[in-house]
Scaffold this motif. Structure first.
Motif, mmCIF file in Angstrom:
data_model
loop_
_atom_site.group_PDB
_atom_site.id
_atom_site.type_symbol
_atom_site.label_atom_id
_atom_site.label_comp_id
_atom_site.label_asym_id
_atom_site.label_seq_id
_atom_site.Cartn_x
_atom_site.Cartn_y
_atom_site.Cartn_z
ATOM 1 N N ASP A 198 0.835 -1.212 0.000
ATOM 2 C CA ASP A 198 0.000 0.000 0.000
ATOM 3 C C ASP A 198 0.863 1.253 0.000
ATOM 4 O OD1 ASP A 198 -2.256 -1.629 0.215
ATOM 5 O OD2 ASP A 198 -2.048 -1.713 2.402
ATOM 6 N N PRO A 199 0.306 2.364 -0.500
ATOM 7 C CA PRO A 199 1.059 3.626 -0.456
ATOM 8 C C PRO A 199 1.501 3.947 0.973
ATOM 9 C CG PRO A 199 -0.889 3.868 -1.830
ATOM 10 C CD PRO A 199 -0.994 2.516 -1.170
ATOM 11 N N ILE A 200 2.682 4.533 1.090
ATOM 12 C CA ILE A 200 3.229 4.885 2.406
ATOM 13 C C ILE A 200 2.619 6.207 2.856
ATOM 14 C CG2 ILE A 200 5.334 5.590 3.613
ATOM 15 C CD1 ILE A 200 6.865 3.629 1.754
ATOM 16 N N ASP A 201 2.161 6.239 4.107
ATOM 17 C CA ASP A 201 1.594 7.463 4.674
ATOM 18 C C ASP A 201 2.612 8.053 5.661
ATOM 19 O OD1 ASP A 201 0.245 9.468 5.908
ATOM 20 O OD2 ASP A 201 -1.333 8.195 6.766
ATOM 21 N N PRO A 202 3.360 9.090 5.223
ATOM 22 C CA PRO A 202 4.415 9.632 6.087
ATOM 23 C C PRO A 202 3.868 10.187 7.401
ATOM 24 C CG PRO A 202 4.606 10.501 3.850
ATOM 25 C CD PRO A 202 3.287 9.797 3.940
ATOM 26 N N THR A 203 2.643 10.713 7.365
ATOM 27 C CA THR A 203 2.083 11.308 8.582
ATOM 28 C C THR A 203 1.888 10.253 9.662
ATOM 29 O OG1 THR A 203 0.943 12.869 7.169
ATOM 30 C CG2 THR A 203 0.242 12.785 9.461
ATOM 31 N N SER A 204 1.398 9.088 9.273
ATOM 32 C CA SER A 204 1.186 8.047 10.290
ATOM 33 C C SER A 204 2.528 7.518 10.794
ATOM 34 C CB SER A 204 0.303 6.924 9.750
ATOM 35 O OG SER A 204 1.063 5.966 9.076
ATOM 36 N N LEU A 205 3.538 7.530 9.901
ATOM 37 C CA LEU A 205 4.873 7.097 10.327
ATOM 38 C C LEU A 205 5.433 8.063 11.377
ATOM 39 C CD1 LEU A 205 6.445 4.661 9.198
ATOM 40 C CD2 LEU A 205 7.857 6.274 7.951
ATOM 41 N N LEU A 206 5.232 9.360 11.133
ATOM 42 C CA LEU A 206 5.710 10.368 12.092
ATOM 43 C C LEU A 206 5.002 10.200 13.438
ATOM 44 C CD1 LEU A 206 5.962 13.498 9.760
ATOM 45 C CD2 LEU A 206 7.841 12.179 10.762
ATOM 46 N N GLN A 207 3.711 9.880 13.382
ATOM 47 C CA GLN A 207 2.970 9.670 14.633
ATOM 48 C C GLN A 207 3.521 8.470 15.394
ATOM 49 O OE1 GLN A 207 -1.020 9.460 13.124
ATOM 50 N NE2 GLN A 207 -1.292 11.688 13.143
ATOM 51 N N GLN A 208 3.975 7.447 14.640
ATOM 52 C CA GLN A 208 4.479 6.236 15.311
ATOM 53 C C GLN A 208 5.748 6.485 16.108
ATOM 54 O OE1 GLN A 208 4.419 2.419 13.392
ATOM 55 N NE2 GLN A 208 3.144 3.214 11.754
ATOM 56 N N VAL A 209 6.566 7.441 15.659
ATOM 57 C CA VAL A 209 7.824 7.686 16.373
ATOM 58 C C VAL A 209 7.731 8.894 17.298
ATOM 59 C CG1 VAL A 209 9.191 6.600 14.555
ATOM 60 C CG2 VAL A 209 8.900 9.088 14.534
ATOM 61 N N ALA A 210 6.572 9.555 17.295
ATOM 62 C CA ALA A 210 6.412 10.749 18.133
ATOM 63 C C ALA A 210 6.498 10.367 19.608
ATOM 64 C CB ALA A 210 5.075 11.419 17.840
ATOM 65 N N SER A 211 7.107 11.253 20.404
ATOM 66 C CA SER A 211 7.250 10.996 21.838
ATOM 67 C C SER A 211 7.590 12.298 22.542
ATOM 68 C CB SER A 211 8.380 9.988 22.070
ATOM 69 O OG SER A 211 8.816 10.041 23.406
ATOM 70 N N HIS A 212 7.131 12.420 23.786
ATOM 71 C CA HIS A 212 7.492 13.612 24.561
ATOM 72 C C HIS A 212 8.968 13.610 24.944
ATOM 73 C CE1 HIS A 212 3.037 14.376 25.866
ATOM 74 N NE2 HIS A 212 3.257 14.540 24.578
ATOM 75 N N ALA A 253 6.505 7.317 -2.885
ATOM 76 C CA ALA A 253 7.565 6.918 -1.954
ATOM 77 C C ALA A 253 7.722 5.399 -1.961
ATOM 78 C CB ALA A 253 7.245 7.402 -0.546
ATOM 79 N N SER A 254 8.955 4.947 -2.177
ATOM 80 C CA SER A 254 9.246 3.510 -2.116
ATOM 81 C C SER A 254 9.718 3.112 -0.731
ATOM 82 C CB SER A 254 10.318 3.139 -3.140
ATOM 83 O OG SER A 254 11.456 3.961 -2.979
ATOM 84 N N VAL A 255 10.315 4.053 -0.007
ATOM 85 C CA VAL A 255 10.820 3.750 1.328
ATOM 86 C C VAL A 255 10.655 4.977 2.213
ATOM 87 C CG1 VAL A 255 13.195 4.394 0.744
ATOM 88 C CG2 VAL A 255 12.807 2.816 2.622
ATOM 89 N N ALA A 256 10.376 4.734 3.482
ATOM 90 C CA ALA A 256 10.288 5.824 4.454
ATOM 91 C C ALA A 256 10.962 5.380 5.738
ATOM 92 C CB ALA A 256 8.825 6.188 4.733
ATOM 93 N N ILE A 257 11.790 6.270 6.273
ATOM 94 C CA ILE A 257 12.468 5.998 7.541
ATOM 95 C C ILE A 257 12.233 7.188 8.450
ATOM 96 C CG2 ILE A 257 14.722 5.708 8.659
ATOM 97 C CD1 ILE A 257 15.633 4.213 6.156
ATOM 98 N N ALA A 258 11.675 6.944 9.614
ATOM 99 C CA ALA A 258 11.459 8.011 10.593
ATOM 100 C C ALA A 258 12.200 7.651 11.869
ATOM 101 C CB ALA A 258 9.972 8.189 10.882
#
Lengths: 141, 81
Positions: A7-21, A88-93
């Motif tokens: 499936d297409p990569i969703d960068p926003t959800s990837l950013l949410q996955q690594v988000a932390s205080h 996007a073929s690859v995304a790294i956060a």
């Protein structure tokens, strides 16, 4: 977190996955489908992988990045199947307390992914021909 | 023994198969598997020196010994990203 997906990569959800205080920095890298390689025009790319080994290698990369740099979280997603231009073929956060670790870990992750993870791209050229890309063997990237 | 070998990208294209069965002596090595593959698919000869062999999803040197239940794959130079 690592993932292979059709499936297409969703960068926003990837950013949410690594988000932390705990994080003061988040670095996102996207590899995207380029139209021209030298004078040759690309219409689309096909990606395939050796799933069991690609997942194992991606997990190893994540573990090694966590060992080598002080990072809060890390997510690597690679797309498979056919991709059109600009996709996007690859995304790294990577998130970290301070930016240096996130930049360094992110750079190392994409560089090492391109060397060791069994994933391949095939160029579907605009002139109708196709080529598997094998650095050092066939056409260079 | 018969070993099943997964093929990817240009190796798959040359052999025109996603996996092939290769007949090998018991306790054959990765190096012997390479020779057998080239004998079976001469088109692989020019690329074999660039291909890595994975045994049980691990890059393996030519002296690694195979068993009939080894998961074996030919890994041409990777191009993800």
């Amino acid at each position: 977190m690592i993932e292979l997906t059709n499936d297409p990569i969703d960068p926003t959800s990837l950013l949410q996955q690594v988000a932390s205080h705990q994080a003061g920095a988040v670095v996102l890298f996207l590899g995207t489908t380029r139209e021209f390689t030298g004078s040759r025009q690309t219409e689309s790319l096909d990606y395939e992988c050796y799933p069991e080994m690609a997942e194992k290698k991606l997990n190893e990369l994540e573990c090694e990045a966590r060992d080598r740099w002080s990072i809060v979280d890390c997510a690597i997603v690679h797309r498979l199947g056919q991709l059109g231009l600009g996709e996007a073929s690859v995304a790294i956060a990577v998130s970290s307390a301070h930016r240096k670790n996130a930049f360094q870990a992110g750079q190392w992750l994409i560089d090492t992914l391109k060397e060791v993870v069994p994933i391949w791209k095939k160029e579907n050229w605009a002139d109708g021909t196709t080529d598997w890309v094998h650095p050092g063997l066939t056409n260079e990237e | 023994m018969k070993v099943e070998v997964k093929l990817f990208a240009v190796a798959k294209q040359i052999a025109n198969a996603e996996s092939v069965a290769v007949e090998l002596a018991d306790r054959a090595t990765v190096g012997q598997l390479r020779d057998a593959l080239v004998a079976q698919f001469p088109g692989l000869a020019p690329v074999m020196s660039h291909i890595a062999v994975a045994v049980n999803a691990q890059y393996s040197a030519d002296d690694v010994i195979l068993t009939a239940d080894s998961e074996v794959a030919c890994i041409p130079p990777v191009s993800g990203g």
